[in-house]
Scaffold this motif. Structure first.
Motif, PDB file in Angstrom:
ATOM      1  N   ARG A  99       0.823  -1.210   0.000  1.00  0.00           N
ATOM      2  CA  ARG A  99       0.000   0.000   0.000  1.00  0.00           C
ATOM      3  C   ARG A  99       0.859   1.264   0.000  1.00  0.00           C
ATOM      4  NH1 ARG A  99      -4.649  -1.718   4.361  1.00  0.00           N
ATOM      5  NH2 ARG A  99      -5.843  -3.023   2.945  1.00  0.00           N
ATOM      6  N   TYR A 100       1.926   1.237   0.778  1.00  0.00           N
ATOM      7  CA  TYR A 100       2.779   2.414   0.883  1.00  0.00           C
ATOM      8  C   TYR A 100       3.440   2.749  -0.451  1.00  0.00           C
ATOM      9  CZ  TYR A 100       6.084   5.775   2.664  1.00  0.00           C
ATOM     10  OH  TYR A 100       6.802   6.935   2.875  1.00  0.00           O
ATOM     11  N   ILE A 101       3.998   1.754  -1.103  1.00  0.00           N
ATOM     12  CA  ILE A 101       4.666   1.992  -2.382  1.00  0.00           C
ATOM     13  C   ILE A 101       3.654   2.467  -3.422  1.00  0.00           C
ATOM     14  CG2 ILE A 101       5.937   0.935  -4.315  1.00  0.00           C
ATOM     15  CD1 ILE A 101       7.653   1.358  -1.818  1.00  0.00           C
ATOM     16  N   ARG A 102       2.527   1.785  -3.518  1.00  0.00           N
ATOM     17  CA  ARG A 102       1.508   2.173  -4.505  1.00  0.00           C
ATOM     18  C   ARG A 102       1.001   3.588  -4.253  1.00  0.00           C
ATOM     19  NH1 ARG A 102      -2.315  -3.193  -4.947  1.00  0.00           N
ATOM     20  NH2 ARG A 102      -0.938  -4.402  -6.288  1.00  0.00           N
ATOM     21  N   SER A 103       0.695   3.907  -3.009  1.00  0.00           N
ATOM     22  CA  SER A 103       0.166   5.239  -2.721  1.00  0.00           C
ATOM     23  C   SER A 103       1.226   6.312  -2.930  1.00  0.00           C
ATOM     24  CB  SER A 103      -0.415   5.312  -1.313  1.00  0.00           C
ATOM     25  OG  SER A 103       0.582   5.143  -0.338  1.00  0.00           O
ATOM     26  N   SER A 104       2.465   6.003  -2.608  1.00  0.00           N
ATOM     27  CA  SER A 104       3.545   6.970  -2.815  1.00  0.00           C
ATOM     28  C   SER A 104       3.729   7.271  -4.294  1.00  0.00           C
ATOM     29  CB  SER A 104       4.858   6.449  -2.228  1.00  0.00           C
ATOM     30  OG  SER A 104       4.744   6.317  -0.829  1.00  0.00           O
ATOM     31  N   LEU A 105       3.672   6.244  -5.125  1.00  0.00           N
ATOM     32  CA  LEU A 105       3.766   6.459  -6.567  1.00  0.00           C
ATOM     33  C   LEU A 105       2.600   7.325  -7.047  1.00  0.00           C
ATOM     34  CD1 LEU A 105       4.833   2.906  -7.823  1.00  0.00           C
ATOM     35  CD2 LEU A 105       6.206   4.995  -7.905  1.00  0.00           C
ATOM     36  N   ALA A 106       1.401   7.010  -6.591  1.00  0.00           N
ATOM     37  CA  ALA A 106       0.220   7.763  -7.017  1.00  0.00           C
ATOM     38  C   ALA A 106       0.300   9.221  -6.564  1.00  0.00           C
ATOM     39  CB  ALA A 106      -1.044   7.107  -6.472  1.00  0.00           C
ATOM     40  N   LEU A 107       0.696   9.436  -5.316  1.00  0.00           N
ATOM     41  CA  LEU A 107       0.782  10.797  -4.793  1.00  0.00           C
ATOM     42  C   LEU A 107       1.820  11.636  -5.530  1.00  0.00           C
ATOM     43  CD1 LEU A 107       0.419  10.133  -0.971  1.00  0.00           C
ATOM     44  CD2 LEU A 107      -1.210  11.339  -2.448  1.00  0.00           C
ATOM     45  N   LYS A 108       2.863  10.992  -6.008  1.00  0.00           N
ATOM     46  CA  LYS A 108       3.909  11.699  -6.745  1.00  0.00           C
ATOM     47  C   LYS A 108       3.610  11.747  -8.245  1.00  0.00           C
ATOM     48  CE  LYS A 108       7.650  10.951  -3.493  1.00  0.00           C
ATOM     49  NZ  LYS A 108       8.293  12.251  -3.426  1.00  0.00           N
ATOM     50  N   GLY A 109       2.500  11.124  -8.645  1.00  0.00           N
ATOM     51  CA  GLY A 109       2.137  11.113 -10.063  1.00  0.00           C
ATOM     52  C   GLY A 109       3.079  10.276 -10.904  1.00  0.00           C
ATOM     53  N   LEU A 110       3.625   9.226 -10.313  1.00  0.00           N
ATOM     54  CA  LEU A 110       4.592   8.371 -11.004  1.00  0.00           C
ATOM     55  C   LEU A 110       3.986   7.022 -11.339  1.00  0.00           C
ATOM     56  CD1 LEU A 110       7.715   9.049  -8.741  1.00  0.00           C
ATOM     57  CD2 LEU A 110       7.197  10.090 -10.956  1.00  0.00           C
TER      58      LEU A 110
ATOM     59  N   LEU B 203      15.387   4.163 -10.491  1.00  0.00           N
ATOM     60  CA  LEU B 203      16.291   3.111 -10.020  1.00  0.00           C
ATOM     61  C   LEU B 203      17.480   2.957 -10.956  1.00  0.00           C
ATOM     62  CD1 LEU B 203      13.685   0.457  -8.858  1.00  0.00           C
ATOM     63  CD2 LEU B 203      15.276   1.715  -7.381  1.00  0.00           C
ATOM     64  N   GLN B 204      17.242   3.090 -12.263  1.00  0.00           N
ATOM     65  CA  GLN B 204      18.319   2.971 -13.249  1.00  0.00           C
ATOM     66  C   GLN B 204      19.407   4.009 -12.988  1.00  0.00           C
ATOM     67  OE1 GLN B 204      18.768   0.585 -15.678  1.00  0.00           O
ATOM     68  NE2 GLN B 204      20.761   1.551 -15.897  1.00  0.00           N
ATOM     69  N   ARG B 205      19.017   5.186 -12.562  1.00  0.00           N
ATOM     70  CA  ARG B 205      19.990   6.238 -12.245  1.00  0.00           C
ATOM     71  C   ARG B 205      20.912   5.830 -11.102  1.00  0.00           C
ATOM     72  NH1 ARG B 205      15.808  11.325 -12.289  1.00  0.00           N
ATOM     73  NH2 ARG B 205      15.174  11.082 -14.452  1.00  0.00           N
ATOM     74  N   LYS B 206      20.470   4.877 -10.289  1.00  0.00           N
ATOM     75  CA  LYS B 206      21.290   4.343  -9.197  1.00  0.00           C
ATOM     76  C   LYS B 206      22.012   3.064  -9.625  1.00  0.00           C
ATOM     77  CE  LYS B 206      20.016   6.916  -5.581  1.00  0.00           C
ATOM     78  NZ  LYS B 206      20.908   7.572  -4.655  1.00  0.00           N
ATOM     79  N   GLY B 207      21.849   2.689 -10.895  1.00  0.00           N
ATOM     80  CA  GLY B 207      22.515   1.487 -11.401  1.00  0.00           C
ATOM     81  C   GLY B 207      21.726   0.209 -11.175  1.00  0.00           C
ATOM     82  N   ILE B 208      20.431   0.349 -10.855  1.00  0.00           N
ATOM     83  CA  ILE B 208      19.570  -0.812 -10.591  1.00  0.00           C
ATOM     84  C   ILE B 208      18.622  -0.968 -11.766  1.00  0.00           C
ATOM     85  CG2 ILE B 208      17.867  -1.819  -9.026  1.00  0.00           C
ATOM     86  CD1 ILE B 208      19.074   0.197  -6.887  1.00  0.00           C
TER      87      ILE B 208
ATOM     88  N   LEU C 135       8.777  -4.885 -11.174  1.00  0.00           N
ATOM     89  CA  LEU C 135       8.478  -4.053 -10.010  1.00  0.00           C
ATOM     90  C   LEU C 135       7.004  -4.141  -9.631  1.00  0.00           C
ATOM     91  CD1 LEU C 135      10.577  -0.829 -10.608  1.00  0.00           C
ATOM     92  CD2 LEU C 135      10.803  -2.462  -8.742  1.00  0.00           C
ATOM     93  N   ARG C 136       6.146  -4.145 -10.623  1.00  0.00           N
ATOM     94  CA  ARG C 136       4.704  -4.267 -10.366  1.00  0.00           C
ATOM     95  C   ARG C 136       4.414  -5.584  -9.655  1.00  0.00           C
ATOM     96  NH1 ARG C 136       3.390  -3.439 -15.152  1.00  0.00           N
ATOM     97  NH2 ARG C 136       3.222  -1.198 -15.024  1.00  0.00           N
TER      98      ARG C 136
ATOM     99  N   THR D 233      14.863  -0.486   0.240  1.00  0.00           N
ATOM    100  CA  THR D 233      15.600   0.706   0.670  1.00  0.00           C
ATOM    101  C   THR D 233      15.920   1.600  -0.513  1.00  0.00           C
ATOM    102  OG1 THR D 233      16.531  -0.544   2.520  1.00  0.00           O
ATOM    103  CG2 THR D 233      17.634   1.507   1.938  1.00  0.00           C
ATOM    104  N   ALA D 234      16.304   1.010  -1.633  1.00  0.00           N
ATOM    105  CA  ALA D 234      16.592   1.800  -2.839  1.00  0.00           C
ATOM    106  C   ALA D 234      15.337   2.508  -3.342  1.00  0.00           C
ATOM    107  CB  ALA D 234      17.174   0.902  -3.927  1.00  0.00           C
ATOM    108  N   ILE D 235      14.198   1.838  -3.286  1.00  0.00           N
ATOM    109  CA  ILE D 235      12.943   2.460  -3.716  1.00  0.00           C
ATOM    110  C   ILE D 235      12.604   3.641  -2.809  1.00  0.00           C
ATOM    111  CG2 ILE D 235      10.438   2.123  -3.892  1.00  0.00           C
ATOM    112  CD1 ILE D 235      11.092  -0.758  -4.875  1.00  0.00           C
ATOM    113  N   ILE D 236      12.741   3.453  -1.513  1.00  0.00           N
ATOM    114  CA  ILE D 236      12.493   4.545  -0.559  1.00  0.00           C
ATOM    115  C   ILE D 236      13.431   5.715  -0.851  1.00  0.00           C
ATOM    116  CG2 ILE D 236      12.626   5.197   1.883  1.00  0.00           C
ATOM    117  CD1 ILE D 236      10.190   3.402   1.073  1.00  0.00           C
TER     118      ILE D 236
END
Length: 92
Positions: free
Chosen positions: A22-33, A42-47, A54-55, A69-72
């Motif tokens: 729920r946290y990841i999904r809502s965070s993506l939605a709130l940020k419009g991502l 994540l790619q910018r971090k080499g992941i 991811l889904r 942790t990387a997602i956060i």
């Protein structure tokens, strides 16, 4: 570990998995991502991850600690992530 204990562990961990999902999904939605955007961050971090991967991980709530942790980090949620997730898990 025997099968009964494994089942008990899965049951005991399920509120945490649900809260993380729920946290990841809502965070993506709130940020419009979307998951594509998360992959790019994540790619910018080499992941390298696919949006589908991811889904799937998000849907199942099955993240390794390092990926979570990387997602956060890339979503810039470090201030309240753990506190919010634990609050949600305890209320489940």
């Amino acid at each position: 570990m025997n099968q009964d204990q494994s089942i008990k562990n899965r049951h005991s961990l399920s509120p945490y998995k649900l809260a993380i999902t729920r946290y990841i999904r809502s965070s993506l939605a709130l940020k419009g991502l979307k998951y594509d955007d998360l992959c790019e961050l994540l790619q910018r971090k080499g992941i390298t991850m696919t949006p589908e991967n991811l889904r799937s991980k998000t849907h199942k709530g099955m993240f390794s600690a390092d990926l979570f942790t990387a997602i956060i980090d890339v979503l810039e949620l470090e201030e309240d992530a753990l506190k919010t997730i634990l609050k949600e898990a305890k209320s489940a």
